[in-house]
Design a protein around this motif. Structure first.
Motif, short mmCIF file in Angstrom:
data_model
loop_
_atom_site.label_atom_id
_atom_site.label_comp_id
_atom_site.label_asym_id
_atom_site.label_seq_id
_atom_site.Cartn_x
_atom_site.Cartn_y
_atom_site.Cartn_z
N PHE A 42 32.78 26.09 -29.02
CA PHE A 42 33.80 26.98 -29.56
C PHE A 42 33.30 27.62 -30.85
CE2 PHE A 42 37.29 27.59 -32.55
CZ PHE A 42 38.10 28.46 -31.86
N CYS A 43 32.77 26.81 -31.75
CA CYS A 43 32.31 27.31 -33.04
C CYS A 43 31.11 28.24 -32.88
CB CYS A 43 31.99 26.15 -33.98
SG CYS A 43 33.48 25.21 -34.46
N GLU A 44 30.22 27.94 -31.97
CA GLU A 44 29.08 28.83 -31.72
C GLU A 44 29.57 30.18 -31.20
OE1 GLU A 44 26.33 26.81 -29.11
OE2 GLU A 44 25.98 25.23 -30.59
N ILE A 65 33.90 38.45 -28.25
CA ILE A 65 33.68 37.19 -28.97
C ILE A 65 34.91 36.29 -28.84
CG2 ILE A 65 33.37 36.18 -31.27
CD1 ILE A 65 31.70 38.79 -31.90
N LEU A 66 36.09 36.88 -28.99
CA LEU A 66 37.33 36.10 -28.84
C LEU A 66 37.50 35.58 -27.42
CD1 LEU A 66 39.71 38.28 -31.03
CD2 LEU A 66 38.99 35.92 -31.50
N GLU A 67 37.12 36.37 -26.43
CA GLU A 67 37.18 35.90 -25.04
C GLU A 67 36.27 34.70 -24.85
OE1 GLU A 67 36.06 39.47 -22.97
OE2 GLU A 67 38.15 40.06 -22.64
N ASP A 68 35.06 34.77 -25.40
CA ASP A 68 34.12 33.66 -25.28
C ASP A 68 34.63 32.40 -25.99
OD1 ASP A 68 32.45 35.37 -23.86
OD2 ASP A 68 31.10 35.74 -25.56
N ALA A 69 35.17 32.58 -27.21
CA ALA A 69 35.70 31.44 -27.96
C ALA A 69 36.91 30.83 -27.25
CB ALA A 69 36.06 31.86 -29.38
N VAL A 77 46.10 26.32 -28.44
CA VAL A 77 45.93 27.59 -29.15
C VAL A 77 45.61 28.76 -28.21
CG1 VAL A 77 45.26 26.55 -31.34
CG2 VAL A 77 43.51 27.15 -29.67
N ARG A 78 45.48 28.50 -26.97
CA ARG A 78 45.11 29.58 -26.04
C ARG A 78 46.16 30.69 -25.97
NH1 ARG A 78 41.84 26.74 -21.14
NH2 ARG A 78 40.01 26.25 -22.40
#
Length: 126
Positions: A42-44, A65-69, A77-78
């Protein structure tokens, strides 16, 4: 202390305990990553949003980036990620306030979960 003052102090204490307990419950639910690997992933995925480089990103890049996280985010939190991503895809003025709240919640969650990421404009770290 008279009886009325004692009652007020008691009620105030109960309200404070319940309020803190509720906030703690929200974060405990949201912070439950499946494991340490999921949190690292998640952090990466979220790391490009750091203030040091995030200002150079386009909205389209931020959306990806938000989709990947989101893929590594805990279930708690989704919903905030979904609200924010929906805003990126469909800019509706009536949804702006919800998107702003979700943006803050996502940013705060990222900062609380990833010690090396500073989103900017969020004061999640102590």
């Amino acid at each position: 202390m008279n009886r009325r003052t004692g009652l007020r102090v008691g009620v105030a204490a109960v309200v404070a305990v319940l309020g803190v307990g509720f906030l703690g419950y929200q974060w405990a639910t949201a912070d439950e990553f499946a494991d340490a690997h999921a949190q690292r992933s998640f952090c990466e995925a979220a790391s490009p949003l750091d203030l040091s480089s995030g200002h150079e990103l386009t909205l389209h890049e931020k959306e990806h980036i938000l989709e990947d996280a989101r893929a590594f985010a805990p279930d708690g939190v989704r919903g905030d990620f979904d609200t924010l991503l929906d805003w990126y895809e469909h800019f509706h003025p009536e949804d702006e306030e919800d998107a702003r709240e979700a943006s803050f919640a996502v940013g705060e969650f990222i900062e609380r979960s990833c010690e090396d990421i500073n989103i900017g404009g969020i004061r999640a770290k102590d």
